[in-house]
Design a protein around this motif. Structure first.
Motif, mmCIF file in Angstrom:
data_model
loop_
_atom_site.group_PDB
_atom_site.id
_atom_site.type_symbol
_atom_site.label_atom_id
_atom_site.label_comp_id
_atom_site.label_asym_id
_atom_site.label_seq_id
_atom_site.Cartn_x
_atom_site.Cartn_y
_atom_site.Cartn_z
ATOM 1 N N ALA A 70 0.826 -1.211 0.000
ATOM 2 C CA ALA A 70 0.000 0.000 0.000
ATOM 3 C C ALA A 70 0.861 1.261 0.000
ATOM 4 O O ALA A 70 0.607 2.195 -0.762
ATOM 5 N N SER A 71 1.886 1.276 0.829
ATOM 6 C CA SER A 71 2.716 2.480 0.908
ATOM 7 C C SER A 71 3.487 2.711 -0.390
ATOM 8 O O SER A 71 3.588 3.843 -0.872
ATOM 9 N N GLU A 72 4.011 1.651 -0.996
ATOM 10 C CA GLU A 72 4.731 1.792 -2.259
ATOM 11 C C GLU A 72 3.775 2.165 -3.389
ATOM 12 O O GLU A 72 4.112 2.966 -4.265
ATOM 13 N N ALA A 73 2.582 1.597 -3.392
ATOM 14 C CA ALA A 73 1.599 1.905 -4.433
ATOM 15 C C ALA A 73 1.199 3.376 -4.381
ATOM 16 O O ALA A 73 1.079 4.027 -5.425
ATOM 17 N N LEU A 74 0.998 3.904 -3.195
ATOM 18 C CA LEU A 74 0.650 5.319 -3.071
ATOM 19 C C LEU A 74 1.834 6.187 -3.462
ATOM 20 O O LEU A 74 1.682 7.167 -4.192
ATOM 21 N N ARG A 75 3.010 5.832 -3.007
ATOM 22 C CA ARG A 75 4.218 6.586 -3.363
ATOM 23 C C ARG A 75 4.381 6.660 -4.870
ATOM 24 O O ARG A 75 4.613 7.718 -5.439
ATOM 25 N N ARG A 76 4.248 5.516 -5.548
ATOM 26 C CA ARG A 76 4.407 5.481 -7.001
ATOM 27 C C ARG A 76 3.309 6.289 -7.693
ATOM 28 O O ARG A 76 3.583 7.000 -8.662
ATOM 29 N N ALA A 77 2.082 6.187 -7.207
ATOM 30 C CA ALA A 77 0.971 6.957 -7.790
ATOM 31 C C ALA A 77 1.211 8.456 -7.625
ATOM 32 O O ALA A 77 0.949 9.239 -8.543
ATOM 33 N N GLN A 78 1.721 8.863 -6.467
ATOM 34 C CA GLN A 78 2.017 10.283 -6.238
ATOM 35 C C GLN A 78 3.166 10.754 -7.129
ATOM 36 O O GLN A 78 3.114 11.855 -7.680
ATOM 37 N N ILE A 79 4.175 9.940 -7.302
ATOM 38 C CA ILE A 79 5.280 10.301 -8.195
ATOM 39 C C ILE A 79 4.777 10.435 -9.629
ATOM 40 O O ILE A 79 5.153 11.364 -10.346
ATOM 41 N N ASP A 80 3.919 9.511 -10.040
ATOM 42 C CA ASP A 80 3.348 9.598 -11.380
ATOM 43 C C ASP A 80 2.564 10.891 -11.567
ATOM 44 O O ASP A 80 2.638 11.518 -12.627
ATOM 45 N N MET A 81 1.817 11.301 -10.548
ATOM 46 C CA MET A 81 1.082 12.562 -10.625
ATOM 47 C C MET A 81 2.067 13.723 -10.747
ATOM 48 O O MET A 81 1.886 14.627 -11.563
ATOM 49 N N LEU A 82 3.110 13.693 -9.929
ATOM 50 C CA LEU A 82 4.124 14.748 -9.938
ATOM 51 C C LEU A 82 4.783 14.870 -11.317
ATOM 52 O O LEU A 82 5.041 15.968 -11.799
ATOM 53 N N GLU A 83 5.021 13.735 -11.942
ATOM 54 C CA GLU A 83 5.677 13.716 -13.248
ATOM 55 C C GLU A 83 4.707 13.932 -14.412
ATOM 56 O O GLU A 83 5.132 13.987 -15.557
ATOM 57 N N GLY A 84 3.406 14.013 -14.122
ATOM 58 C CA GLY A 84 2.423 14.230 -15.174
ATOM 59 C C GLY A 84 2.144 13.001 -16.015
ATOM 60 O O GLY A 84 1.708 13.110 -17.158
ATOM 61 N N ALA A 85 2.354 11.820 -15.448
ATOM 62 C CA ALA A 85 2.196 10.573 -16.192
ATOM 63 C C ALA A 85 0.765 10.316 -16.647
ATOM 64 O O ALA A 85 0.537 9.585 -17.600
ATOM 65 N N ASN A 86 -0.202 10.910 -15.975
ATOM 66 C CA ASN A 86 -1.605 10.681 -16.337
ATOM 67 C C ASN A 86 -2.083 11.625 -17.431
ATOM 68 O O ASN A 86 -3.238 11.572 -17.824
ATOM 69 N N GLY A 87 -1.221 12.504 -17.889
ATOM 70 C CA GLY A 87 -1.577 13.421 -18.953
ATOM 71 C C GLY A 87 -2.369 14.642 -18.509
ATOM 72 O O GLY A 87 -2.616 15.539 -19.282
ATOM 73 N N GLU A 88 -2.772 14.659 -17.266
ATOM 74 C CA GLU A 88 -3.511 15.790 -16.725
ATOM 75 C C GLU A 88 -2.541 16.750 -16.059
ATOM 76 O O GLU A 88 -1.387 16.434 -15.830
ATOM 77 N N ASN A 89 -3.029 17.892 -15.707
ATOM 78 C CA ASN A 89 -2.184 18.894 -15.046
ATOM 79 C C ASN A 89 -2.372 18.822 -13.527
ATOM 80 O O ASN A 89 -2.900 19.741 -12.916
#
Length: 65
Positions: A27-46
């Motif tokens: 759970a902690s790694e999954a959230l960390r990775r999801a937050q990093i993806d958001m930070l890097e703009g991986a979802n294509g959104e701002n």
């Protein structure tokens, strides 16, 4: 009390649960990775600013699916 924006919370939670179920992350790694993806703009959104994803944290034991 920290209110969150609905669309960014949706994107973060989808990434979090995908990381847990499909990639087998804790759970902690999954959230960390999801937050990093958001930070890097991986979802294509701002949603790169911490305002959109920093309110979330994992509390409690690491449960497995």
């Amino acid at each position: 009390n920290w209110k969150v924006e609905s669309e960014s919370a949706r994107e973060l939670m989808i990434a979090f649960h995908r990381n847990r179920r499909e990639k087998g992350m804790s759970a902690s790694e999954a959230l960390r990775r999801a937050q990093i993806d958001m930070l890097e703009g991986a979802n294509g959104e701002n949603f790169r600013q911490p305002y959109f994803w920093a309110a979330f944290s994992v509390i409690g034991a690491e449960a497995n699916y």
